[in-house]
Design an enzyme around this catalytic site. Structure first.
Site: not given
Length: 252
Positions: A4, A197
């Site tokens: 980045h 989950k």
């Protein structure tokens, strides 16, 4: 994959070229070097004059930089988390000494709060089970949509990269194309809070950290006790997280 920091430098080049911004090439070069200073320490170390300038945006020397000031304030405010870190105290007291940004000894608590607040954000926000679930689901949705939308083709090109924002999620959601059906279903699950989950977590004792190997999905699958439902590796996502004050066992 472009980091980045380096993409930020490429975006700067693109902006300067596209809008014909009048800036000296040497100045532009210095600005880009400041942006990538933390990921390319050799660049900053090779500077003979005003080395401290390379510690302002991305400080690879001690980690105290305006990038941290910005995202800590922003994320604490956005998440409704109280923060005792006050960056203005550091900005008011900082001085350049010996070509290095220094702070009064009395500000050591503010500096410590900078790193502890960052660590708290990682524990309570960035690695929160629900946050990680949404993150994994978004990645799966983008992977499913990639073949049709060509998302990865734009990831390294600054001319296209800036277009890859949150609107891509809405584009997938509202697209009539059957090719995006799986991606759309995943995003709709996120909207309905039908998230992946969370199963379990394990905190490694400090005295075992040095010899502890990262857990993999294969480790989990191989540890299953025979039951009616057997998980496959692609059913499991493991997140190995190490949170410290940016300097491992050392005090920053």
């Amino acid at each position: 994959m472009v980091s980045h920091e380096h993409m930020s430098a490429l975006l700067l080049d693109s902006i300067v070229d596209k809008h014909s911004i009048d800036i000296e090439p040497d100045y532009l070069k210095v600005i880009k070097e400041m942006i990538v200073a933390s990921s390319d320490v050799s660049t900053a170390e090779g500077v003979k004059e005003k080395r401290f300038l390379y510690d302002i945006v991305a400080n690879g020397r001690n980690g105290i930089d305006v990038d941290k000031f910005d995202y800590i304030d922003r994320d604490c405010r956005a998440c409704g988390i109280g923060s005792n870190f006050q960056h203005w105290r550091l900005l008011e007291g900082m001085r350049v000494m010996g070509d290095e940004i220094c702070y009064p000894a009395k500000d050591y608590l503010s500096i410590h709060k900078l790193f502890t607040t960052r660590a708290d954000l990682h524990r309570t926000v960035y690695t929160h089970a629900k946050v990680k679930a949404v993150e994994l689901m978004l990645v799966d949705a983008l992977v499913e949509a990639n073949e049709y939308l060509g998302i990865s083709l734009h990831a390294d090109d600054p001319e296209d990269f800036w277009k890859l924002d949150d609107t891509i999620v809405k584009s997938i959601e509202t697209a009539p194309n059957d090719e995006l059906k799986k991606a759309k279903e995943i995003i709709q699950r996120i909207r309905r809070r039908e998230l992946y989950k969370f199963c379990n977590q394990y905190s490694v004792p400090k005295d075992k950290l040095d010899h502890f190997k990262n857990i993999t999905a294969q480790d989990i699958v191989c540890s299953q006790i025979t039951s009616k439902v057997l998980l496959k590796e692609e059913d499991v996502a493991v997140s190995n997280v190490k949170i410290d004050l940016t300097r491992g066992k050392d005090n920053p």
